[in-house]
Design a protein around this motif. Structure first.
Motif, PDB file in Angstrom:
ATOM      1  N   PRO A  84       0.841  -1.206   0.000  1.00  0.00           N
ATOM      2  CA  PRO A  84       0.000   0.000   0.000  1.00  0.00           C
ATOM      3  C   PRO A  84       0.876   1.257   0.000  1.00  0.00           C
ATOM      4  O   PRO A  84       1.969   1.264   0.575  1.00  0.00           O
ATOM      5  CB  PRO A  84      -0.803  -0.121   1.301  1.00  0.00           C
ATOM      6  CG  PRO A  84      -0.845  -1.598   1.579  1.00  0.00           C
ATOM      7  CD  PRO A  84       0.485  -2.121   1.108  1.00  0.00           C
ATOM      8  N   SER A  85       0.411   2.305  -0.654  1.00  0.00           N
ATOM      9  CA  SER A  85       1.208   3.530  -0.744  1.00  0.00           C
ATOM     10  C   SER A  85       1.468   4.143   0.625  1.00  0.00           C
ATOM     11  O   SER A  85       2.458   4.842   0.834  1.00  0.00           O
ATOM     12  CB  SER A  85       0.513   4.551  -1.645  1.00  0.00           C
ATOM     13  OG  SER A  85      -0.757   4.897  -1.116  1.00  0.00           O
ATOM     14  N   ARG A  86       0.579   3.869   1.564  1.00  0.00           N
ATOM     15  CA  ARG A  86       0.750   4.331   2.937  1.00  0.00           C
ATOM     16  C   ARG A  86       0.077   3.329   3.862  1.00  0.00           C
ATOM     17  O   ARG A  86      -0.944   2.748   3.515  1.00  0.00           O
ATOM     18  CB  ARG A  86       0.154   5.728   3.125  1.00  0.00           C
ATOM     19  CG  ARG A  86       0.436   6.326   4.495  1.00  0.00           C
ATOM     20  CD  ARG A  86      -0.141   7.719   4.615  1.00  0.00           C
ATOM     21  NE  ARG A  86       0.595   8.729   3.876  1.00  0.00           N
ATOM     22  CZ  ARG A  86       1.720   9.307   4.291  1.00  0.00           C
ATOM     23  NH1 ARG A  86       2.245   8.965   5.451  1.00  0.00           N
ATOM     24  NH2 ARG A  86       2.316  10.223   3.565  1.00  0.00           N
ATOM     25  N   GLY A  87       0.665   3.107   5.018  1.00  0.00           N
ATOM     26  CA  GLY A  87       0.074   2.199   5.996  1.00  0.00           C
ATOM     27  C   GLY A  87      -0.305   2.953   7.256  1.00  0.00           C
ATOM     28  O   GLY A  87      -0.397   4.177   7.270  1.00  0.00           O
ATOM     29  N   GLY A 106       1.359  -2.574   4.599  1.00  0.00           N
ATOM     30  CA  GLY A 106       1.835  -1.194   4.517  1.00  0.00           C
ATOM     31  C   GLY A 106       2.451  -0.697   5.807  1.00  0.00           C
ATOM     32  O   GLY A 106       2.554  -1.406   6.805  1.00  0.00           O
ATOM     33  N   GLY A 107       2.860   0.565   5.795  1.00  0.00           N
ATOM     34  CA  GLY A 107       3.635   1.134   6.887  1.00  0.00           C
ATOM     35  C   GLY A 107       5.109   0.931   6.609  1.00  0.00           C
ATOM     36  O   GLY A 107       5.535   0.923   5.445  1.00  0.00           O
ATOM     37  N   TRP A 108       5.891   0.730   7.637  1.00  0.00           N
ATOM     38  CA  TRP A 108       7.316   0.503   7.417  1.00  0.00           C
ATOM     39  C   TRP A 108       7.922  -0.290   8.567  1.00  0.00           C
ATOM     40  O   TRP A 108       7.392  -0.327   9.671  1.00  0.00           O
ATOM     41  CB  TRP A 108       8.076   1.817   7.219  1.00  0.00           C
ATOM     42  CG  TRP A 108       7.986   2.798   8.349  1.00  0.00           C
ATOM     43  CD1 TRP A 108       7.040   3.772   8.522  1.00  0.00           C
ATOM     44  CD2 TRP A 108       8.868   2.891   9.469  1.00  0.00           C
ATOM     45  NE1 TRP A 108       7.277   4.469   9.684  1.00  0.00           N
ATOM     46  CE2 TRP A 108       8.393   3.951  10.283  1.00  0.00           C
ATOM     47  CE3 TRP A 108      10.002   2.198   9.877  1.00  0.00           C
ATOM     48  CZ2 TRP A 108       9.022   4.324  11.471  1.00  0.00           C
ATOM     49  CZ3 TRP A 108      10.629   2.561  11.062  1.00  0.00           C
ATOM     50  CH2 TRP A 108      10.142   3.623  11.836  1.00  0.00           C
ATOM     51  N   ALA A 109       9.040  -0.926   8.273  1.00  0.00           N
ATOM     52  CA  ALA A 109       9.818  -1.650   9.266  1.00  0.00           C
ATOM     53  C   ALA A 109      11.257  -1.180   9.156  1.00  0.00           C
ATOM     54  O   ALA A 109      11.728  -0.875   8.061  1.00  0.00           O
ATOM     55  CB  ALA A 109       9.744  -3.161   9.023  1.00  0.00           C
ATOM     56  N   GLY A 110      11.960  -1.102  10.287  1.00  0.00           N
ATOM     57  CA  GLY A 110      13.323  -0.622  10.183  1.00  0.00           C
ATOM     58  C   GLY A 110      14.114  -0.651  11.466  1.00  0.00           C
ATOM     59  O   GLY A 110      13.641  -1.077  12.521  1.00  0.00           O
ATOM     60  N   ASN A 111      15.335  -0.155  11.346  1.00  0.00           N
ATOM     61  CA  ASN A 111      16.268  -0.033  12.459  1.00  0.00           C
ATOM     62  C   ASN A 111      17.134   1.189  12.182  1.00  0.00           C
ATOM     63  O   ASN A 111      17.824   1.234  11.155  1.00  0.00           O
ATOM     64  CB  ASN A 111      17.128  -1.289  12.567  1.00  0.00           C
ATOM     65  CG  ASN A 111      17.967  -1.322  13.837  1.00  0.00           C
ATOM     66  OD1 ASN A 111      18.391  -0.291  14.351  1.00  0.00           O
ATOM     67  ND2 ASN A 111      18.220  -2.520  14.344  1.00  0.00           N
TER      68      ASN A 111
END
Length: 208
Positions: free
Chosen positions: A73-76, A130-135
């Motif tokens: 999705p373009s935005r979560g 959607g959204g994001w995952a990170g560190n």
């Protein structure tokens, strides 16, 4: 329990020098994949024409295409980040997280944290919802973690970033090169980057 395995990226050979073959920018990849074992066993793969998910059917011993042409999705409305480390986050990242938690970000929606502490599992959910995952720390390895995941994300219409620039364009200088990592919905990644100062560089290192 969730078990995850990340398959290193695949490149076309450039010559007899193995190092030359491996130390290529991520945008030169021709394939990448990961597998996920939990309530179901899945393999998610791209060979340069979209990102596709296959689920194991134990009764026949075969992987069946269950998620063709995955589209991020373009935005979560979720982010995957270790909130326990927020006391060490740089100001830009802290401000961004506070805004989206309060619903004061660009989308106007309140975001929720969803953190499994398994990179592939967090990334897999992000790919689907959607959204994001990170560190924000320079923890992930560019060659065999950030590049293949960013490749799969871009093939699904998402973005992979180190918080400043596109991961797949970053030059590879050594095998175990590390960097911050954020991947997911393109509009969410762009909003995160716009805050600046989201890389947790030069701060306390944690034993893992």
């Amino acid at each position: 329990m969730t078990a995850c395995f990340l398959t290193p990226q695949v490149y076309a050979r450039k010559g007899a020098d193995a190092a030359q073959d491996v130390l290529q920018p991520g945008e030169n990849q021709v394939a990448a994949a990961y597998s996920l074992y939990s309530s179901a066993t899945m393999m998610v793969i791209s060979v340069g024409s979209g990102t596709h998910g296959f689920t194991l059917v134990p009764a026949i011993g075969e992987f069946i295409l269950t998620h063709p042409n995955i589209s991020v999705p373009s935005r979560g409305q979720m982010y995957s980040l270790n909130d326990a480390r927020q006391h060490d986050w740089p100001a830009g990242l802290r401000n961004y997280i506070t805004k989206i938690q309060r619903g004061e970000g660009q989308s106007g929606k309140q975001y929720s944290a969803r953190y499994i502490c398994s990179l592939v599992a967090d990334f897999h959910r992000t790919l689907l919802y959607g959204g994001w995952a990170g560190n924000p720390r320079s923890h992930l390895r560019l060659v065999y973690e950030a590049n293949p995941l960013s490749y799969l994300c871009e093939q699904a219409g998402g973005r992979g970033s180190d918080g400043v620039s596109r991961i797949l364009s970053i030059p590879v200088t050594k095998l175990h090169q590390r960097l911050p990592f954020f991947a997911g919905s393109p509009e969410d990644i762009s909003e995160l980057e716009s805050h600046g100062d989201v890389q947790q560089v030069g701060t306390k290192k944690y034993d893992v």
